[in-house]
Write a protein that holds these residues in place. Structure first.
Motif, PDB file in Angstrom:
ATOM      1  N   SER A  38      14.507  44.301  30.869  1.00  0.00           N
ATOM      2  CA  SER A  38      13.264  43.769  31.578  1.00  0.00           C
ATOM      3  C   SER A  38      13.733  43.089  32.758  1.00  0.00           C
ATOM      4  O   SER A  38      14.859  42.487  32.977  1.00  0.00           O
ATOM      5  N   ASP A  39      12.816  43.341  33.821  1.00  0.00           N
ATOM      6  CA  ASP A  39      12.955  42.629  35.217  1.00  0.00           C
ATOM      7  C   ASP A  39      12.545  41.176  35.128  1.00  0.00           C
ATOM      8  O   ASP A  39      11.690  40.714  35.359  1.00  0.00           O
ATOM      9  N   PRO A  53      15.866  46.259  36.329  1.00  0.00           N
ATOM     10  CA  PRO A  53      15.743  45.736  34.871  1.00  0.00           C
ATOM     11  C   PRO A  53      17.235  45.034  34.241  1.00  0.00           C
ATOM     12  O   PRO A  53      18.244  45.749  34.695  1.00  0.00           O
TER      13      PRO A  53
END
Length: 75
Positions: free
Chosen positions: A40-41, A48
């Motif tokens: 996830s960023d 990410p």
């Protein structure tokens, strides 16, 4: 997991999909017993981060600094 030495932390390996084949990517030494992982960023830079949930330990975050390179920022 290391046979006969549970729950000692083992190395983990990130695999990459290259044309339908899984090939070794980056190795993470003694990261712990990983029970969940996601990308996830987190910092909004468009790359990410890798977030790991490990048994008996805190959440671990590895920043995506450049192509194919993750650096641990966990406590």
């Amino acid at each position: 997991m290391i046979a006969g030495r549970y729950p000692e932390a083992a190395d983990s390996l990130l695999l990459r999909n290259e044309g339908g084949r899984l090939v070794p990517g980056q190795r993470f030494e003694k990261v712990g017993l990983v029970s969940g992982a996601l990308f996830s960023d987190l910092d909004g830079d468009g790359k990410p981060e890798l977030i790991l949930a490990c048994e008996w330990g805190p959440i671990k975050i590895f920043r995506n600094e450049r192509a194919n390179s993750l650096r641990g920022t966990h406590p």
